[in-house]
Scaffold this active site. Structure first.
Site, PDB file in Angstrom:
ATOM      1  N   CYS A 140      -3.985 -13.146  12.169  1.00 40.88           N
ATOM      2  CA  CYS A 140      -3.890 -11.716  11.907  1.00 40.88           C
ATOM      3  C   CYS A 140      -5.258 -11.036  12.077  1.00 40.88           C
ATOM      4  CB  CYS A 140      -3.293 -11.497  10.521  1.00 40.88           C
ATOM      5  SG  CYS A 140      -2.615  -9.849  10.261  1.00 40.88           S
ATOM      6  N   GLU A 199       0.099 -19.853   7.434  1.00 41.31           N
ATOM      7  CA  GLU A 199      -0.448 -20.327   6.151  1.00 41.31           C
ATOM      8  C   GLU A 199       0.279 -19.733   4.948  1.00 41.31           C
ATOM      9  OE1 GLU A 199      -2.931 -16.639   7.098  1.00 41.31           O
ATOM     10  OE2 GLU A 199      -1.830 -18.202   8.174  1.00 41.31           O
ATOM     11  N   HIS A 223       1.325 -15.399  10.198  1.00 43.36           N
ATOM     12  CA  HIS A 223       0.654 -16.136   9.131  1.00 43.36           C
ATOM     13  C   HIS A 223       1.360 -17.472   8.832  1.00 43.36           C
ATOM     14  CE1 HIS A 223      -2.277 -13.171   7.628  1.00 43.36           C
ATOM     15  NE2 HIS A 223      -1.383 -12.258   7.929  1.00 43.36           N
TER      16      HIS A 223
END
Length: 261
Positions: free
Chosen positions: A102, A199, A197
């Site tokens: 991002c 993560e 994302h």
């Protein structure tokens, strides 16, 4: 193996989520990387609030770097981004592997001559759906073992609108045509980034929405929070597979350097 995770948020944002019992972006990144490389040593660097860092070595001496997302109100092209850009420029010039998500992709694109702007279609939040690998993506090690089409957690207002020279597009979807990129120039830069994302979990994004009072059902929001998420999102190992592939690249590059000495 020493990995430095570079937090993209300001002190205000970090303390806001931490005081609400929510993990920071860098903590999420470390947890995701540890799924694939638990033996590595992870430290955190916060360019916007260096006193919050756990970094103990000089910035340019780590084996690899991960750049988190950010909830700042400005774009990567803004003057407010300059303190962050100056630090990641040092990191990129080391020639060591760098990955970003991002903001960690938008800022690198801007630093190297591209553009990042608010998405005219709106903010993509929840799941970035139907991310499709192009031929370059299907043949790149970053996506080895992954399907040609998948969904992944996301939360972003801005996206890359112009790629810098020497960057190759690997994936996109209807909301953001630039969802994954890699640097393939002749300069001493080893970088790959994604707009989404991997993560994050969907639960984490919902927590961020609550902490930051984001109105996710506003007209300018492209929101997707399915009751039954796809398997590549529900499985932590599948969701973070690009980090496993990246860590394999980091280890291989470090091994080659040792062998050459």
């Amino acid at each position: 193996m020493d990995i430095l995770v570079v937090e993209g948020n300001t002190r205000e944002i970090i303390e806001g989520v931490s005081n609400s019992g929510v993990k920071t972006a860098s903590q999420c990144y470390i947890e995701a990387l540890k799924l694939h490389a638990p033996e590595a040593n992870y430290e955190i660097y916060v360019p916007y609030a260096e006193e919050l860092s756990t970094k103990i070595k000089p910035l340019n001496t780590y084996d690899a770097y991960a750049l988190t997302g950010s909830g700042v109100s400005w774009t990567a092209n803004s003057e407010e981004a300059e303190p962050y850009l100056k630090k990641i420029e040092i990191i990129l010039k080391t020639g060591k592997p760098v990955i970003g998500s991002c903001w960690g992709m938008q800022t690198v694109a801007v630093l190297l001559g591209g553009k990042s702007e608010p998405n005219a279609k709106g903010t993509e939040i929840g799941l970035a759906e139907d991310i499709i690998l192009n031929e370059n993506g299907r043949n790149h090690w970053l996506f080895e073992g992954m399907p040609d089409q998948f969904s992944s957690p996301c939360i972003h207002r801005d996206h890359v609108t112009e790629l810098p020279e020497y960057f190759t597009l690997l994936a996109g979807n209807e909301v953001s045509p630039v969802q994954a990129i890699v640097y393939e120039g002749d300069e001493n830069i080893d970088y790959c980034g994604v707009q989404y994302h991997p993560e994050f979990t969907l639960k984490y994004i919902q927590d961020i929405i609550n902490v930051r009072d984001i109105v996710f059902d506003a007209p300018d929001m492209i929101a997707s929070f399915p009751q039954v998420p796809p398997k590549e999102v529900e499985s932590a190992k599948m969701r973070t597979q690009i980090f496993g592939n990246w860590m394999a690249h980091v280890i291989a590059k470090a091994s080659d350097k040792i062998a050459a000495q």
